[in-house]
Design a protein around this motif. Structure first.
Motif, PDB file in Angstrom:
ATOM      1  N   ARG A 223     -54.167  20.949  -0.611  1.00  0.00           N
ATOM      2  CA  ARG A 223     -53.351  20.980  -1.778  1.00  0.00           C
ATOM      3  C   ARG A 223     -54.524  20.264  -3.045  1.00  0.00           C
ATOM      4  N   GLY A 224     -55.404  20.324  -2.769  1.00  0.00           N
ATOM      5  CA  GLY A 224     -56.656  19.581  -3.547  1.00  0.00           C
ATOM      6  C   GLY A 224     -56.950  18.389  -3.120  1.00  0.00           C
ATOM      7  N   CYS A 225     -57.710  17.566  -4.039  1.00  0.00           N
ATOM      8  CA  CYS A 225     -57.952  16.379  -3.729  1.00  0.00           C
ATOM      9  C   CYS A 225     -57.157  15.343  -3.975  1.00  0.00           C
ATOM     10  N   ALA A 226     -56.640  14.459  -2.956  1.00  0.00           N
ATOM     11  CA  ALA A 226     -55.296  13.664  -3.225  1.00  0.00           C
ATOM     12  C   ALA A 226     -55.657  12.463  -4.144  1.00  0.00           C
ATOM     13  N   PHE A 227     -57.077  12.098  -4.280  1.00  0.00           N
ATOM     14  CA  PHE A 227     -57.545  11.346  -5.258  1.00  0.00           C
ATOM     15  C   PHE A 227     -57.236  11.799  -6.705  1.00  0.00           C
ATOM     16  N   VAL A 228     -57.744  12.874  -6.790  1.00  0.00           N
ATOM     17  CA  VAL A 228     -57.541  13.621  -8.318  1.00  0.00           C
ATOM     18  C   VAL A 228     -56.033  13.720  -8.652  1.00  0.00           C
ATOM     19  N   ASN A 229     -55.369  14.098  -7.511  1.00  0.00           N
ATOM     20  CA  ASN A 229     -53.879  14.152  -7.760  1.00  0.00           C
ATOM     21  C   ASN A 229     -53.382  13.156  -8.214  1.00  0.00           C
ATOM     22  N   SER A 230     -53.587  11.692  -7.533  1.00  0.00           N
ATOM     23  CA  SER A 230     -53.060  10.465  -7.495  1.00  0.00           C
ATOM     24  C   SER A 230     -53.386  10.014  -9.122  1.00  0.00           C
ATOM     25  N   PHE A 231     -54.714  10.361  -9.501  1.00  0.00           N
ATOM     26  CA  PHE A 231     -55.261   9.798 -10.789  1.00  0.00           C
ATOM     27  C   PHE A 231     -54.421  10.552 -11.880  1.00  0.00           C
ATOM     28  N   GLY A 232     -54.418  11.931 -11.518  1.00  0.00           N
ATOM     29  CA  GLY A 232     -53.590  12.630 -12.610  1.00  0.00           C
ATOM     30  C   GLY A 232     -52.171  11.897 -12.731  1.00  0.00           C
ATOM     31  N   GLU A 233     -51.494  11.644 -11.725  1.00  0.00           N
ATOM     32  CA  GLU A 233     -50.097  11.350 -12.109  1.00  0.00           C
ATOM     33  C   GLU A 233     -49.909   9.811 -12.167  1.00  0.00           C
ATOM     34  N   LEU A 234     -50.740   9.136 -11.817  1.00  0.00           N
ATOM     35  CA  LEU A 234     -50.605   7.642 -11.966  1.00  0.00           C
ATOM     36  C   LEU A 234     -51.901   6.726 -12.620  1.00  0.00           C
ATOM     37  N   GLY A 235     -52.993   7.410 -12.904  1.00  0.00           N
ATOM     38  CA  GLY A 235     -54.314   6.796 -13.230  1.00  0.00           C
ATOM     39  C   GLY A 235     -53.962   6.206 -14.677  1.00  0.00           C
ATOM     40  N   ALA A 236     -53.033   6.698 -15.620  1.00  0.00           N
ATOM     41  CA  ALA A 236     -52.849   6.000 -16.785  1.00  0.00           C
ATOM     42  C   ALA A 236     -51.783   4.595 -16.730  1.00  0.00           C
TER      43      ALA A 236
END
Length: 186
Positions: free
Chosen positions: A102-115
């Motif tokens: 389902r893609g890169c878990a790190f990119v996914n996490s950053f997209g959800e919570l990075g900000a």
């Protein structure tokens, strides 16, 4: 249930749920249910969801980078050479072909919570920096130009995103082809 067992069960459940559904869509009660660990024990092990997310990302980072390095070493030995760099893209192809990709878990996490969660953003950046350092080491060992590292990493990162969106592992093959051209020219 001992602390170590509870921690492992919680991390296994949380990581699977977060990767499949997204971090914000999964509540702690769902993690409790999937892990079989009581809610009280869950909060003893991980006092906050943020701590659970960080532990999942840190464990995934170690596993992901370990699998990549093991593949490169197993397939192409430990001697330097451009084939070791290109093996990164072969490994990506195999990863993208997994049924639950389902893609890169790190990119996914950053997209959800990075900000909103600086610790998540820092953990994601550390993972991406470590990947870049790994690729830089491969390029250096192959006698390649340091200027090739950034583009090679961008090819891999772009392939991760394109594969997740397209549902196809082919972006890894395309990135490998471009990487081979880049290495030949550098």
């Amino acid at each position: 249930m001992e602390h170590a067992e509870a921690r492992t069960r919680l991390l296994d459940a949380a990581e699977a749920l977060f990767y499949e559904r997204g971090i914000q869509a999964v509540g702690m009660d769902q993690v409790r249910t999937a892990s079989g660990v009581s809610l009280k024990r869950l909060y003893q092990v991980f006092p906050s969801k943020s701590e659970l997310v960080l532990a999942c990302l840190e464990r995934r980072d170690r596993r992901w980078r370990g699998r990549l390095a093991a593949y490169v070493d197993e397939v192409h030995g430990t001697e330097g050479g451009g084939e070791r760099v290109l093996a990164v893209y072969d490994w990506l192809y195999a990863w993208f072909s997994e049924p639950d990709f389902r893609g890169c878990a790190f990119v996914n996490s950053f997209g959800e919570l990075g900000a909103v969660d600086p610790a998540v953003a820092d953990t994601v950046r550390a993972h991406k920096d470590a990947f870049r350092d790994y690729v830089a080491g491969l390029v250096r060992a192959a006698g390649g130009a340091a200027s090739a590292v950034g583009p090679l990493v961008l090819l891999a990162e772009g392939a991760m995103t394109a594969a997740a969106i397209s549902g196809s592992p082919e972006p890894a093959r395309q990135a490998r082809s471009a990487a081979a051209q880049l290495l030949a020219a550098a």
